[in-house]
Design a protein around this motif. Structure first.
Motif, PDB file in Angstrom:
ATOM      1  N   ARG A  26     -73.569 -34.796  79.747  1.00 34.60           N
ATOM      2  CA  ARG A  26     -75.003 -34.960  80.037  1.00 34.60           C
ATOM      3  C   ARG A  26     -75.806 -35.022  78.751  1.00 34.60           C
ATOM      4  NH1 ARG A  26     -77.588 -29.718  82.002  1.00 34.60           N
ATOM      5  NH2 ARG A  26     -77.337 -29.386  79.776  1.00 34.60           N
ATOM      6  N   ASP A  27     -75.521 -34.117  77.846  1.00 31.76           N
ATOM      7  CA  ASP A  27     -76.291 -34.012  76.609  1.00 31.76           C
ATOM      8  C   ASP A  27     -75.985 -35.134  75.618  1.00 31.76           C
ATOM      9  OD1 ASP A  27     -77.339 -31.751  77.776  1.00 31.76           O
ATOM     10  OD2 ASP A  27     -76.237 -30.342  76.508  1.00 31.76           O
ATOM     11  N   SER A  28     -74.894 -35.865  75.840  1.00 23.61           N
ATOM     12  CA  SER A  28     -74.537 -36.950  74.927  1.00 23.61           C
ATOM     13  C   SER A  28     -75.565 -38.076  74.975  1.00 23.61           C
ATOM     14  CB  SER A  28     -73.161 -37.522  75.280  1.00 23.61           C
ATOM     15  OG  SER A  28     -73.237 -38.355  76.429  1.00 23.61           O
ATOM     16  N   GLU A  29     -76.230 -38.238  76.097  1.00 24.46           N
ATOM     17  CA  GLU A  29     -77.216 -39.294  76.317  1.00 24.46           C
ATOM     18  C   GLU A  29     -76.637 -40.693  76.107  1.00 24.46           C
ATOM     19  OE1 GLU A  29     -80.708 -38.371  74.031  1.00 24.46           O
ATOM     20  OE2 GLU A  29     -81.079 -36.533  75.157  1.00 24.46           O
ATOM     21  N   ALA A  30     -75.307 -40.800  76.097  1.00 25.72           N
ATOM     22  CA  ALA A  30     -74.671 -42.101  75.928  1.00 25.72           C
ATOM     23  C   ALA A  30     -73.720 -42.415  77.083  1.00 25.72           C
ATOM     24  CB  ALA A  30     -73.897 -42.151  74.612  1.00 25.72           C
ATOM     25  N   LEU A  31     -73.219 -41.392  77.745  1.00 20.72           N
ATOM     26  CA  LEU A  31     -72.232 -41.594  78.802  1.00 20.72           C
ATOM     27  C   LEU A  31     -72.885 -41.714  80.167  1.00 20.72           C
ATOM     28  CD1 LEU A  31     -69.568 -38.909  77.804  1.00 20.72           C
ATOM     29  CD2 LEU A  31     -69.508 -41.356  77.344  1.00 20.72           C
ATOM     30  N   PRO A 119     -71.849 -52.754  75.551  1.00 22.95           N
ATOM     31  CA  PRO A 119     -72.341 -53.337  74.300  1.00 22.95           C
ATOM     32  C   PRO A 119     -73.459 -52.477  73.707  1.00 22.95           C
ATOM     33  CG  PRO A 119     -72.101 -55.025  75.986  1.00 22.95           C
ATOM     34  CD  PRO A 119     -71.901 -53.695  76.667  1.00 22.95           C
ATOM     35  N   GLY A 120     -73.398 -52.285  72.410  1.00 22.29           N
ATOM     36  CA  GLY A 120     -74.418 -51.490  71.739  1.00 22.29           C
ATOM     37  C   GLY A 120     -74.037 -50.035  71.543  1.00 22.29           C
ATOM     38  N   ASN A 121     -72.945 -49.576  72.155  1.00 24.82           N
ATOM     39  CA  ASN A 121     -72.480 -48.204  71.945  1.00 24.82           C
ATOM     40  C   ASN A 121     -71.632 -48.215  70.670  1.00 24.82           C
ATOM     41  OD1 ASN A 121     -71.238 -45.702  71.924  1.00 24.82           O
ATOM     42  ND2 ASN A 121     -70.907 -45.653  74.136  1.00 24.82           N
ATOM     43  N   THR A 122     -72.331 -48.260  69.540  1.00 23.46           N
ATOM     44  CA  THR A 122     -71.646 -48.443  68.255  1.00 23.46           C
ATOM     45  C   THR A 122     -70.715 -47.290  67.908  1.00 23.46           C
ATOM     46  OG1 THR A 122     -73.583 -47.594  67.096  1.00 23.46           O
ATOM     47  CG2 THR A 122     -73.388 -49.987  67.287  1.00 23.46           C
ATOM     48  N   ALA A 123     -71.050 -46.068  68.316  1.00 27.96           N
ATOM     49  CA  ALA A 123     -70.165 -44.935  68.009  1.00 27.96           C
ATOM     50  C   ALA A 123     -68.806 -45.131  68.687  1.00 27.96           C
ATOM     51  CB  ALA A 123     -70.806 -43.625  68.458  1.00 27.96           C
ATOM     52  N   SER A 124     -68.805 -45.521  69.949  1.00 31.97           N
ATOM     53  CA  SER A 124     -67.540 -45.750  70.654  1.00 31.97           C
ATOM     54  C   SER A 124     -66.820 -46.981  70.112  1.00 31.97           C
ATOM     55  CB  SER A 124     -67.775 -45.900  72.155  1.00 31.97           C
ATOM     56  OG  SER A 124     -68.123 -44.655  72.715  1.00 31.97           O
ATOM     57  N   GLU A 125     -67.577 -48.025  69.806  1.00 25.05           N
ATOM     58  CA  GLU A 125     -66.955 -49.222  69.229  1.00 25.05           C
ATOM     59  C   GLU A 125     -66.230 -48.868  67.932  1.00 25.05           C
ATOM     60  OE1 GLU A 125     -70.415 -51.719  68.901  1.00 25.05           O
ATOM     61  OE2 GLU A 125     -70.230 -52.434  70.971  1.00 25.05           O
ATOM     62  N   ARG A 126     -66.880 -48.081  67.080  1.00 23.74           N
ATOM     63  CA  ARG A 126     -66.251 -47.661  65.814  1.00 23.74           C
ATOM     64  C   ARG A 126     -65.047 -46.763  66.054  1.00 23.74           C
ATOM     65  NH1 ARG A 126     -71.497 -46.253  62.244  1.00 23.74           N
ATOM     66  NH2 ARG A 126     -72.404 -46.364  64.265  1.00 23.74           N
ATOM     67  N   PRO A 154     -79.814 -51.272  87.173  1.00 24.14           N
ATOM     68  CA  PRO A 154     -79.410 -51.939  85.936  1.00 24.14           C
ATOM     69  C   PRO A 154     -78.298 -51.164  85.228  1.00 24.14           C
ATOM     70  CG  PRO A 154     -81.675 -51.106  85.770  1.00 24.14           C
ATOM     71  CD  PRO A 154     -81.183 -50.800  87.148  1.00 24.14           C
ATOM     72  N   HIS A 155     -77.267 -51.879  84.872  1.00 19.42           N
ATOM     73  CA  HIS A 155     -76.140 -51.293  84.143  1.00 19.42           C
ATOM     74  C   HIS A 155     -75.601 -52.383  83.240  1.00 19.42           C
ATOM     75  CE1 HIS A 155     -72.292 -49.438  83.220  1.00 19.42           C
ATOM     76  NE2 HIS A 155     -72.677 -48.350  83.846  1.00 19.42           N
ATOM     77  N   ASP A 156     -75.317 -52.045  82.007  1.00 19.41           N
ATOM     78  CA  ASP A 156     -74.717 -53.002  81.087  1.00 19.41           C
ATOM     79  C   ASP A 156     -73.300 -53.339  81.536  1.00 19.41           C
ATOM     80  OD1 ASP A 156     -76.926 -53.109  79.398  1.00 19.41           O
ATOM     81  OD2 ASP A 156     -76.214 -51.436  78.171  1.00 19.41           O
ATOM     82  N   SER A 157     -72.820 -54.488  81.107  1.00 27.43           N
ATOM     83  CA  SER A 157     -71.422 -54.840  81.341  1.00 27.43           C
ATOM     84  C   SER A 157     -70.533 -53.809  80.656  1.00 27.43           C
ATOM     85  CB  SER A 157     -71.124 -56.227  80.769  1.00 27.43           C
ATOM     86  OG  SER A 157     -71.877 -57.205  81.434  1.00 27.43           O
ATOM     87  N   GLU A 158     -69.336 -53.648  81.187  1.00 26.86           N
ATOM     88  CA  GLU A 158     -68.335 -52.783  80.566  1.00 26.86           C
ATOM     89  C   GLU A 158     -67.281 -53.684  79.937  1.00 26.86           C
ATOM     90  OE1 GLU A 158     -68.120 -49.490  80.145  1.00 26.86           O
ATOM     91  OE2 GLU A 158     -69.738 -48.787  81.453  1.00 26.86           O
ATOM     92  N   VAL A 159     -67.119 -53.551  78.630  1.00 27.71           N
ATOM     93  CA  VAL A 159     -66.168 -54.361  77.875  1.00 27.71           C
ATOM     94  C   VAL A 159     -64.870 -53.574  77.741  1.00 27.71           C
ATOM     95  CG1 VAL A 159     -65.693 -55.528  75.687  1.00 27.71           C
ATOM     96  CG2 VAL A 159     -68.030 -55.507  76.632  1.00 27.71           C
ATOM     97  N   LEU A 160     -63.771 -54.194  78.164  1.00 24.07           N
ATOM     98  CA  LEU A 160     -62.461 -53.571  78.069  1.00 24.07           C
ATOM     99  C   LEU A 160     -61.942 -53.718  76.650  1.00 24.07           C
ATOM    100  CD1 LEU A 160     -59.913 -52.318  79.415  1.00 24.07           C
ATOM    101  CD2 LEU A 160     -59.152 -54.671  79.837  1.00 24.07           C
TER     102      LEU A 160
END
Length: 168
Positions: A26-31, A119-126, A154-160
């Motif tokens: 919850r506190d991550s504000e990204a998930l 897309p845009g979740n740069t921490a996870s992408e890295r 609204p939900h962004d696409s999920e990239v595998l």
């Protein structure tokens, strides 16, 4: 594990950890936050394919949840990765991911990892790009779930992200 992580222990989650994992997510504000009930179930049913980092008091400060795909038994699907704000920037997510994959590889013969990232979740992408590099594994990306498939607004696409085969 880095010196900054030396006071942390990484092990399997227990059901009693579910509430803390829910709060960290919850506190991550990204998930995407799942129900608290789902974190309790995850800690019970998928503890063998998940990992939790604990501070010196034994309290969870980070986690990785995953499962072995039923139709691809050599693939670990990583569901969520989150680290408490006070512990970010220490490489803990990478240590959790590396440790979990090593354990699941030994116990289940996993040779590949999958996850989805918006897309845009740069921490996870890295995190996952550097994981592939550290393990000498190819990385493929493709849209798994387009935004239009999500029924709840609204939900962004999920990239595998498909990583593997992992080198020994």
């Amino acid at each position: 594990m880095t010196a900054a992580q030396a006071d942390l222990q990484i092990d399997r989650p227990a059901t009693a950890d579910g509430a803390a994992l829910w709060r960290i997510a919850r506190d991550s504000e990204a998930l995407d936050l799942n129900s608290s009930y789902s974190y309790l179930l995850w800690c019970r049913d998928f503890a063998g394919t998940s990992a939790v980092a604990r501070d010196e008091r034994g309290e969870p400060v980070g986690f990785v949840t995953g499962y072995v795909r039923p139709d691809r038994p050599h693939t670990l699907l990583v569901w969520q990765v989150a680290v408490d704000g006070a512990y970010r920037g220490r490489g803990l997510a990478a240590s959790l991911l590396d440790g979990l994959v090593a354990r699941v590889r030994r116990e289940h013969g996993v040779t590949g990892v999958e996850t989805t990232i918006t897309p845009g979740n740069t921490a996870s992408e890295r995190l996952f790009t550097s994981f592939a590099e550290r393990h000498g594994a190819p990385l493929e990306r493709e849209v798994l779930f387009p935004a239009a498939l999500f029924p709840d607004g609204p939900h962004d696409s999920e990239v595998l992200y498909r990583i593997g085969p992992l080198s020994l």
